[in-house]
Design an enzyme around this catalytic site. Sequence first.
Site: not given
Ligand SMILES: O=C(CO)[C@H](O)[C@H](O)COP(=O)(O)O
Ligand SMILES: [Fe+2]
Length: 229
Positions: A12, A37, A39, A41, A176
């Site tokens: 991500s 990935h 994200d 938001m 995730d």
């Molecule tokens: O959708 C997400 C948060 O809403 C991210 O993809 C996810 O948190 C990945 O980060 P980590 O591996 O650090 O938890």
């Molecule tokens: Fe995510």
Amino acid sequence: MSFDRKIKIAPSILSADFANFGQEIQAIESQGADWVHVDVMDGHFVPNLTFGPQAVKAFRPHVKTVMDVHLMISPVDQYIDAYADAGADVLTAHIEAGPHIHRTLQAIRAAGMKAGVALNPGTPAEAVQHLLDLTDLICVMTVNPGFGGQKFIDMTGKVRQLRSMIGDRPVHIEIDGGVDPKTAPLVAEAGADVLVAGSAVFRGGSVAQPEVYGENIKAIRAAAEGSWT
Ligand SMILES: O=C(CO)[C@H](O)[C@H](O)COP(=O)(O)O
Ligand SMILES: [Fe+2]
């Protein structure tokens, strides 16, 4: 994009250097990432803001693998065409973003993308019972969405239940949140095949030291594959 159930690691870029996305994407791909990935938001569905379709479109030329876009926005439908135009391969919407997830998944496929549906930790597996033929990926959140670096919430039972509901349909199960070499084997053994990892991939590395990303990716993959006995 063809279907297979091999373990895929999807870093991500929420944990990347926000001033340097192009090089960060190239670094993770050169170090073995299977998917990228992204994200999205909106500060409304989740209490954090990241980037919109214009930024995602700018990432596209750097992504040589699969651009996996996780929408944490509400509403969704009016933005689907913008993410198709931005070049998303997989577009995932939250079932909780409402009100008409069935229509949303149809619209994502109609726009030429693979359709994903994400479930918050509090949402049961049964919520997707009537969506299985409309979806290419079910994203099981193992944190409450909004931030990277949170602690893994064990959803192993939900993953097992989904894999059994899916049967022989070509549907990916993506995990995730809080995935690392300790948690990856739990979800892989239960039937997940796409493992998103932000902090556990980017930790300790940089575009100047991309081999650290490679070691982190390798450790997660080895832990997950070790569970297939
Ligand atoms: O959708 C997400 C948060 O809403 C991210 O993809 C996810 O948190 C990945 O980060 P980590 O591996 O650090 O938890
Ligand atoms: Fe995510």
